[in-house]
Write a protein that holds these residues in place. Structure first.
Motif, PDB file in Angstrom:
ATOM      1  N   PRO B 147     169.010  68.505  36.257  1.00 31.77           N
ATOM      2  CA  PRO B 147     168.820  67.062  36.159  1.00 31.77           C
ATOM      3  C   PRO B 147     169.283  66.420  35.048  1.00 31.77           C
ATOM      4  O   PRO B 147     169.888  66.916  34.288  1.00 31.77           O
ATOM      5  N   GLU B 148     169.297  65.139  35.390  1.00 32.44           N
ATOM      6  CA  GLU B 148     170.053  64.037  34.331  1.00 32.44           C
ATOM      7  C   GLU B 148     169.373  63.046  34.062  1.00 32.44           C
ATOM      8  O   GLU B 148     168.307  62.862  34.901  1.00 32.44           O
ATOM      9  N   PRO B 149     169.222  62.646  32.842  1.00 33.05           N
ATOM     10  CA  PRO B 149     168.655  61.605  32.434  1.00 33.05           C
ATOM     11  C   PRO B 149     168.633  60.323  33.420  1.00 33.05           C
ATOM     12  O   PRO B 149     169.531  59.931  33.970  1.00 33.05           O
ATOM     13  N   THR B 150     167.599  59.498  33.590  1.00 34.93           N
ATOM     14  CA  THR B 150     167.543  58.338  34.343  1.00 34.93           C
ATOM     15  C   THR B 150     168.358  57.066  33.703  1.00 34.93           C
ATOM     16  O   THR B 150     168.940  56.252  34.357  1.00 34.93           O
ATOM     17  N   GLY B 151     168.278  56.716  32.298  1.00 32.32           N
ATOM     18  CA  GLY B 151     168.638  55.857  31.621  1.00 32.32           C
ATOM     19  C   GLY B 151     167.891  55.195  30.730  1.00 32.32           C
ATOM     20  O   GLY B 151     167.317  55.833  29.949  1.00 32.32           O
ATOM     21  N   VAL B 152     167.752  53.847  30.800  1.00 29.41           N
ATOM     22  CA  VAL B 152     166.836  52.967  29.863  1.00 29.41           C
ATOM     23  C   VAL B 152     165.499  53.110  30.401  1.00 29.41           C
ATOM     24  O   VAL B 152     165.335  52.604  31.391  1.00 29.41           O
ATOM     25  N   VAL B 153     164.406  53.340  29.588  1.00 28.94           N
ATOM     26  CA  VAL B 153     163.076  53.608  30.129  1.00 28.94           C
ATOM     27  C   VAL B 153     162.247  52.642  29.254  1.00 28.94           C
ATOM     28  O   VAL B 153     162.192  52.899  28.036  1.00 28.94           O
ATOM     29  N   ASP B 228     168.618  45.927  34.134  1.00 30.36           N
ATOM     30  CA  ASP B 228     169.337  47.063  33.348  1.00 30.36           C
ATOM     31  C   ASP B 228     168.374  48.188  32.640  1.00 30.36           C
ATOM     32  O   ASP B 228     168.689  48.800  32.074  1.00 30.36           O
ATOM     33  N   VAL B 229     167.177  47.894  33.091  1.00 29.95           N
ATOM     34  CA  VAL B 229     166.255  48.950  32.940  1.00 29.95           C
ATOM     35  C   VAL B 229     165.975  49.922  33.981  1.00 29.95           C
ATOM     36  O   VAL B 229     165.726  49.429  35.320  1.00 29.95           O
ATOM     37  N   ASN B 230     165.939  51.195  33.917  1.00 33.82           N
ATOM     38  CA  ASN B 230     165.935  52.015  35.083  1.00 33.82           C
ATOM     39  C   ASN B 230     164.867  52.662  35.450  1.00 33.82           C
ATOM     40  O   ASN B 230     164.561  53.226  36.408  1.00 33.82           O
ATOM     41  N   ALA B 231     163.710  52.624  34.437  1.00 29.04           N
ATOM     42  CA  ALA B 231     162.471  53.178  34.858  1.00 29.04           C
ATOM     43  C   ALA B 231     161.566  52.478  33.835  1.00 29.04           C
ATOM     44  O   ALA B 231     161.756  52.044  32.811  1.00 29.04           O
ATOM     45  N   ILE B 232     160.168  52.531  34.170  1.00 30.42           N
ATOM     46  CA  ILE B 232     159.262  52.018  33.518  1.00 30.42           C
ATOM     47  C   ILE B 232     157.995  52.899  33.547  1.00 30.42           C
ATOM     48  O   ILE B 232     157.582  53.454  34.556  1.00 30.42           O
ATOM     49  N   ASP B 233     157.377  53.147  32.121  1.00 27.47           N
ATOM     50  CA  ASP B 233     156.266  54.107  32.133  1.00 27.47           C
ATOM     51  C   ASP B 233     154.843  53.124  31.919  1.00 27.47           C
ATOM     52  O   ASP B 233     154.924  52.293  30.901  1.00 27.47           O
ATOM     53  N   LEU B 234     153.937  53.016  32.810  1.00 25.12           N
ATOM     54  CA  LEU B 234     153.102  51.907  32.788  1.00 25.12           C
ATOM     55  C   LEU B 234     151.957  52.435  32.141  1.00 25.12           C
ATOM     56  O   LEU B 234     150.801  51.800  32.207  1.00 25.12           O
ATOM     57  N   THR B 235     151.975  53.504  31.506  1.00 26.60           N
ATOM     58  CA  THR B 235     150.689  54.100  30.823  1.00 26.60           C
ATOM     59  C   THR B 235     149.802  53.258  30.032  1.00 26.60           C
ATOM     60  O   THR B 235     148.531  53.283  30.135  1.00 26.60           O
ATOM     61  N   ALA B 249     159.127  45.574  39.214  1.00 30.03           N
ATOM     62  CA  ALA B 249     160.045  46.791  39.047  1.00 30.03           C
ATOM     63  C   ALA B 249     160.744  47.136  40.344  1.00 30.03           C
ATOM     64  O   ALA B 249     161.813  47.892  40.304  1.00 30.03           O
ATOM     65  N   ALA B 250     159.991  46.944  41.424  1.00 30.86           N
ATOM     66  CA  ALA B 250     160.570  47.456  42.689  1.00 30.86           C
ATOM     67  C   ALA B 250     162.095  46.517  42.944  1.00 30.86           C
ATOM     68  O   ALA B 250     162.505  47.224  43.874  1.00 30.86           O
ATOM     69  N   ASP B 251     162.067  45.547  42.393  1.00 28.51           N
ATOM     70  CA  ASP B 251     163.329  44.653  42.560  1.00 28.51           C
ATOM     71  C   ASP B 251     164.937  45.562  42.395  1.00 28.51           C
ATOM     72  O   ASP B 251     165.712  45.108  43.197  1.00 28.51           O
ATOM     73  N   ASN B 252     164.724  46.266  41.399  1.00 26.23           N
ATOM     74  CA  ASN B 252     166.125  47.068  41.100  1.00 26.23           C
ATOM     75  C   ASN B 252     165.729  48.566  41.265  1.00 26.23           C
ATOM     76  O   ASN B 252     166.376  49.337  40.864  1.00 26.23           O
ATOM     77  N   LEU B 253     164.407  48.930  42.179  1.00 26.25           N
ATOM     78  CA  LEU B 253     164.339  49.915  42.354  1.00 26.25           C
ATOM     79  C   LEU B 253     163.933  50.950  41.306  1.00 26.25           C
ATOM     80  O   LEU B 253     164.717  52.227  41.166  1.00 26.25           O
ATOM     81  N   LYS B 254     163.564  50.444  40.128  1.00 25.51           N
ATOM     82  CA  LYS B 254     162.974  51.497  38.944  1.00 25.51           C
ATOM     83  C   LYS B 254     162.284  52.590  39.415  1.00 25.51           C
ATOM     84  O   LYS B 254     161.350  52.227  40.191  1.00 25.51           O
ATOM     85  N   ARG B 255     162.378  53.609  38.570  1.00 22.70           N
ATOM     86  CA  ARG B 255     161.262  54.700  38.533  1.00 22.70           C
ATOM     87  C   ARG B 255     160.189  54.053  37.806  1.00 22.70           C
ATOM     88  O   ARG B 255     160.211  53.634  36.830  1.00 22.70           O
ATOM     89  N   VAL B 256     158.994  54.293  38.425  1.00 25.99           N
ATOM     90  CA  VAL B 256     157.856  54.001  37.777  1.00 25.99           C
ATOM     91  C   VAL B 256     156.745  55.209  37.697  1.00 25.99           C
ATOM     92  O   VAL B 256     156.671  55.797  38.550  1.00 25.99           O
ATOM     93  N   LEU B 257     156.438  55.259  36.373  1.00 25.67           N
ATOM     94  CA  LEU B 257     155.381  56.379  36.204  1.00 25.67           C
ATOM     95  C   LEU B 257     154.061  55.479  36.136  1.00 25.67           C
ATOM     96  O   LEU B 257     153.951  54.690  35.180  1.00 25.67           O
TER      97      LEU B 257
END
Lengths: 315, 322
Positions: B147-153, B228-235, B249-257
């Motif tokens: 596993p590797e980190p996703t990036g900027v979250v 330039d954000v790779n993922a977003i946590d919507l908690t 977030a779908a525009d650059n295929l961010k990971r979404v929690l």
């Protein structure tokens, strides 16, 4: 000396005359200069004005690579970027020039042929300038023969700082003669000149000797282009045109990395020298990473989303 | 006695961006009140430019933090817990005021948060074994997944649980080597802003965690759209906002929690629920019980799996030596 403006023919008649002239220039109010540069840097440039400023700044860039590790492939890649900075948006303007070492000038010229992007080459033993005049002139000849449209020379800072102003002046004259049709940019390396008064004096020597551009620095020392020293040089070209009618360009180089910085410089140009200088023929940015930031800001304006370094080329 | 003669020293809460404590670029502040509406402090009201600056800082820090050894990251995170322990009183005070808890309940929440931080610190050099490993494959290959980190979250912290919830969303993100831009609870940002001061003094490199306070929707929108954000946590987003942000977030295929769904739904649907599924209307975050054992899903949410196929050579009669 045909290149010297007639109004100042006396000034360059002898070493002592030149010294008298240079020391007769008004002293620079350092605090006032920095305060004015700082206050002009606070202007808020938004929306359509920002879009205009970004496109103007892109078209003013001398896209530069001056590394010992430069290869023909890197120069060709840089040339491709200069012609087409953002392949995803064809409305992006081209940069003004590509700036390379003399041995890469022919590669750059071949890659840029017919594109309208100029080839600029540093010369005269850049960046130190520590070589005999013959060697410097040969360097210039070489670059011009290789297809350089513009020559970026460095002044002899050793001679300048030890007060041999005429030597500096005559060297610029000799290089100018060697340039032929190529435009000459004279680099003062402001970071090594110690005082604002020296920058003003160097500017006048360069302008009197027939420089087409005066340029702040090589990008190779700790202090490069700052708003204050660029403002000072803009005042010099404004005063020179008022006195002689001859317009001279200004090129800050080194350390300008963000759109915000570039826009601040454009405000300085507009407020100091005037709109006539807001043109790639009269104002340039010597930069490499600046272009990527301008492209990211341009993408932000057109899409509404902040862009990132994944969407521009890696230099 | 002396208290009456002393002038109050009011604290200027500031953002935490790139290891520094700037005011909002916009110059705005807003009033933070306790649960009864009494004024507590002014907090910076971040603008989209603060969000942009925070992303730049997080990106800059990513190389160093993701490249640090897992062991080193664990040590640094444990150090954060040590620092939190030393400033427990302050956090208890802030949590009690902003969540309207009694002092003992607030102290319990802060203790739980510190324990949570230690728990995640321990995971840094263990998650690789859980989320990766050697895969059995039908061929002459040694097949490894790491596993590797996703990036900027971008992390939208829970709106109600101002400290335990906050720690529970930040620690897993950075434990695995990501860098974070955290949008603190809009009504109770003070514990988050104080956490920034703890992070700054505990060996966490500047930019690894960036903390912004202000209106959640205003800051989250540019973060969700940021390329330039790779993922977003919507908690911390309510249902409507979460949907809007997920579309951006779908525009650059961010990971979404996605925000946790209400407890009425079976928990195994949490990951597959659509953004429009019914969530607690009054702040989705409150449906999550932060005091419960967190499990590893927040650790694995922001990991990318890299798989390497290494040829073992032709299998002889005796089979692979692997």
């Amino acid at each position: 000396m045909p290149t010297t403006a007639p109004a100042f023919a006396d000034a360059t008649a002898s070493d002592s005359a030149l010294r008298r002239f240079l020391f007769g220039l008004p002293g620079v109010d350092a605090v006032g200069l920095e305060a004015r540069a700082a206050s002009l840097g606070t202007r808020s440039i938004k929306t359509t004005a920002k879009a205009y400023a970004i496109d103007l700044a892109i078209s003013m860039i001398d896209l530069t690579t001056l590394e010992g590790a430069d290869t023909p492939g890197k120069v060709r890649a840089l040339a491709a970027k200069a012609v087409n900075p953002d392949p995803t948006d064809r409305t992006t303007p081209r940069t003004a020039a590509v700036c390379v070492y003399p041995d890469m000038a022919s590669t750059a010229a071949a890659a840029l042929a017919g594109s309208g992007v100029k080839v600029a080459s540093v010369a005269t033993a850049f960046p130190a300038g520590r070589a005999a005049l013959d060697v410097k002139l040969a360097d210039v000849r070489d670059a011009v023969a290789a297809g350089a449209d513009e020559i970026d020379m460095v002044i002899d800072r050793g001679a300048f700082l030890s007060g041999r102003f005429l030597k500096v002046y005559e060297e610029i004259l000799a290089v100018k003669a060697e340039c032929g049709p190529a435009r000459l940019k004279v680099i003062f390396e402001t970071g090594e000149l110690s005082t604002y008064d020296n920058i003003r004096r160097a500017s006048w020597i360069g302008m009197l000797a027939g420089a087409d551009f005066i340029k702040t620095s090589t990008g190779k020392v700790a202090t490069n282009a700052t708003p204050a020293n660029t403002l000072l040089m803009l005042e010099a070209v404004r005063d020179f045109r008022a006195a002689t009618g001859v317009q001279i360009g200004v090129k800050p180089a080194g350390g300008i990395r963000t759109t915000k910085d570039a826009v601040k410089f454009l405000v300085l140009v507009n407020e100091t020298a005037g709109e006539d200088w807001l043109d790639p023929h009269w104002f340039r940015f010597g930069a490499s990473s600046l272009l990527n930031d301008l492209l990211m800001q341009r993408q932000k304006l057109s899409t509404g989303r902040y862009s990132g370094p994944d969407y521009v080329t890696v230099d | 006695m002396s208290d009456q003669n002393r002038l109050g020293v009011f604290k200027t809460y500031k953002l935490y961006v790139g290891g520094k404590f700037p005011r909002s670029e916009s110059g705005r502040v807003y009033e933070v009140t306790d649960s009864k509406g009494q004024w507590l402090a002014n907090a910076p009201q971040s603008s989209r430019k603060d969000a942009r600056d925070a992303v730049v800082a997080a990106r800059k820090a990513f190389g160093g933090w993701s490249g640090a050894t897992a062991y080193n990251r664990g040590q640094v995170l444990y150090r954060v817990a040590e620092m939190l322990e030393g400033r427990k009183e302050q956090f208890v005070r802030e949590v009690a005021a902003s969540e309207g808890l009694s002092k003992s309940k607030a102290a319990a929440a802060v203790d739980a948060a510190i324990d949570r931080w230690v728990w995640y610190a321990g995971w840094t050099d263990k998650i690789g074994q859980i989320a990766g490993g050697a895969n059995p494959v039908a061929g002459p290959y040694l097949n490894l997944s790491t596993p590797e980190p996703t990036g900027v979250v971008a992390v939208l912290a829970p709106q109600k649980s101002s400290f335990l919830g906050l720690v529970s969303v930040i620690a897993p993100v950075i434990a695995t080597g990501n860098t974070a831009v955290v949008v603190a609870s809009a009504d109770a940002p003070l514990p988050a802003l104080s956490l920034g001061e703890v992070l700054a003094t505990s060996d966490v490199p500047g930019g690894v965690v960036n903390i912004l306070s202000g209106a959640t929707a205003e800051i989250a929108a540019p973060l969700a759209a940021h390329q330039d954000v790779n993922a977003i946590d919507l908690t911390g987003a309510d249902a409507a906002l979460a949907k809007e942000l997920e579309i951006a977030a779908a525009d650059n295929l961010k990971r979404v929690l996605r925000p946790p769904v209400t407890r009425r739904r079976p928990s195994n649907e949490a990951q597959s629920a659509t953004a429009s599924s019914p969530v607690d209307a009054d702040g989705a975050s409150d449906s999550e019980d932060w005091s419960a054992s967190p499990g590893t899903h927040r650790l694995t949410a922001f990991l990318e799996t890299k798989t390497v196929w290494h040829p073992t050579g032709a299998l002889g009669a005796a089979g692979s030596s692997y």
